[in-house]
Write an enzyme that holds these catalytic residues in place. Structure first.
Site, short mmCIF file in Angstrom:
data_model
loop_
_atom_site.label_atom_id
_atom_site.label_comp_id
_atom_site.label_asym_id
_atom_site.label_seq_id
_atom_site.Cartn_x
_atom_site.Cartn_y
_atom_site.Cartn_z
N ARG A 23 0.79 -1.22 0.00
CA ARG A 23 0.00 0.00 0.00
C ARG A 23 0.83 1.28 0.00
O ARG A 23 0.40 2.32 0.52
CB ARG A 23 -0.95 0.02 1.20
N SER A 77 -10.93 0.84 2.18
CA SER A 77 -10.33 0.41 3.43
C SER A 77 -9.70 1.59 4.16
O SER A 77 -8.92 2.35 3.59
CB SER A 77 -9.26 -0.65 3.18
N GLU A 87 -4.61 3.60 5.94
CA GLU A 87 -4.47 3.41 4.51
C GLU A 87 -4.94 4.65 3.77
O GLU A 87 -4.40 5.02 2.74
CB GLU A 87 -5.26 2.18 4.05
#
Length: 310
Positions: A170, A219, A301
């Site tokens: 990520r 998310s 995130e």
């Protein structure tokens, strides 16, 4: 020293531009300046002329971003129509402008029998997907990345290979102020009808498991295990963000107009009238509760940018 509004451009430069209407979460204060370049040459010339002490923040469609209520200092760069082209290349390769939506790239690739189906359910644009190494069901942008073109903070055009991106879970490590303008991806060959069916199945699964009709940025936190859901039957859930949030009793938790979704507890939504502070503070409440319950420090995130409201 040249003033920002004295720089010659072909695109659009807007001072004190409200950002909430550009944000998927519909929150955030104004950008000091919003620059929408006409094309890559316009962007390069602008960055070359822009004084180096002025911060630059590239954004896409803000699908993974909380813009704080006090707004953003410096120049926000938003890539629009001049950066959304999609070109099919030989060898199962696709070159997409940084502003091209992930879903559009997946669908265009599918027509040529190129499997980039994992992109179909990822909200946002390809530039952001490359910068954040977006992924789902066990496949990441890094897995199909070949190269990218970018403009440096001082206006030079460069080509980035895999090693230059420093892909991690990520995240990447491209220099601050650098703006990705296009990305070349290499998928696998497949039957167009089969790829379309694969994408339809993924969309159906997403509809059943995620609050797609609510205002969210996907998310909220990275999975503690360092990987996304594989979608396999034997997938282990012990170290998934949603699982530790559930175990901490924070599914459905609210603060102001912000809420951790009842449908998927790792999705934070604007349930109505939320401020950026509501969203960010609810996230910090969740992180604290998970740490107290499981000893795990969840990592955001969603990116948070700008200044809090004073």
């Amino acid at each position: 020293m040249v003033r920002i509004d004295e720089i010659e451009i072909r695109g659009t430069l807007t001072p004190d531009r409200p950002m909430a209407d550009l944000s998927w979460l519909r929150v955030g204060g104004p950008a000091q300046y919003l620059f929408q370049p006409a094309d890559a040459d316009d962007l390069a010339a602008f960055l070359a002329a822009l004084p180096h002490n002025i911060p630059v923040l590239p954004i896409g469609v803000c699908s993974n971003l909380i813009i704080r209520d006090g707004g953003i200092r410096g120049v926000v760069i938003r890539l629009g129509r001049g950066f959304n082209g999609i070109e099919l290349l030989e060898g199962n390769r696709v070159r997409a402008g940084a502003g091209a939506l992930d879903a559009h790239v997946a669908r265009r690739a599918a027509t040529a029998g190129i499997d980039l189906a994992f992109l179909r359910t990822i909200p946002g644009a390809i530039g952001g997907a490359a910068k954040m190494n977006a992924g789902c069901y066990g496949t990441y942008l890094a897995d199909v990345f070949e190269s990218a073109t970018a403009i440096t903070r001082d206006g030079h055009r460069v080509t980035l290979g895999r090693d230059d991106m420093h892909f991690e879970y990520r995240s990447t490590q491209i220099p601050e102020g650098m703006v990705i303008t296009d990305v070349t991806l290499c998928g696998t060959a497949g039957d167009p009808a089969g790829i379309e069916a694969k994408m339809a199945d993924a969309l159906d699964k997403r509809e059943k498991t995620q609050p797609t009709k609510d205002r969210s940025c996907g998310s909220t936190f990275r999975n503690p295990a360092g990987f996304s859901s594989t979608g396999r039957d034997d997938d282990v859930h012990d170290l998934k963000a949603w699982k530790v949030i559930d175990d901490a009793g924070m599914r459905g938790a609210t603060l102001g107009g912000a809420q951790m979704s009842e449908m998927h507890s790792n999705f934070m939504i604007n349930a109505g009238g939320a401020t950026a502070a509501d969203l960010e503070n609810l996230g910090e409440m969740v992180r604290k509760k998970v740490f107290n319950t499981a000893g795990i420090t969840l990592q955001w995130e969603i990116m948070r940018v700008g200044e809090p409201l004073k």
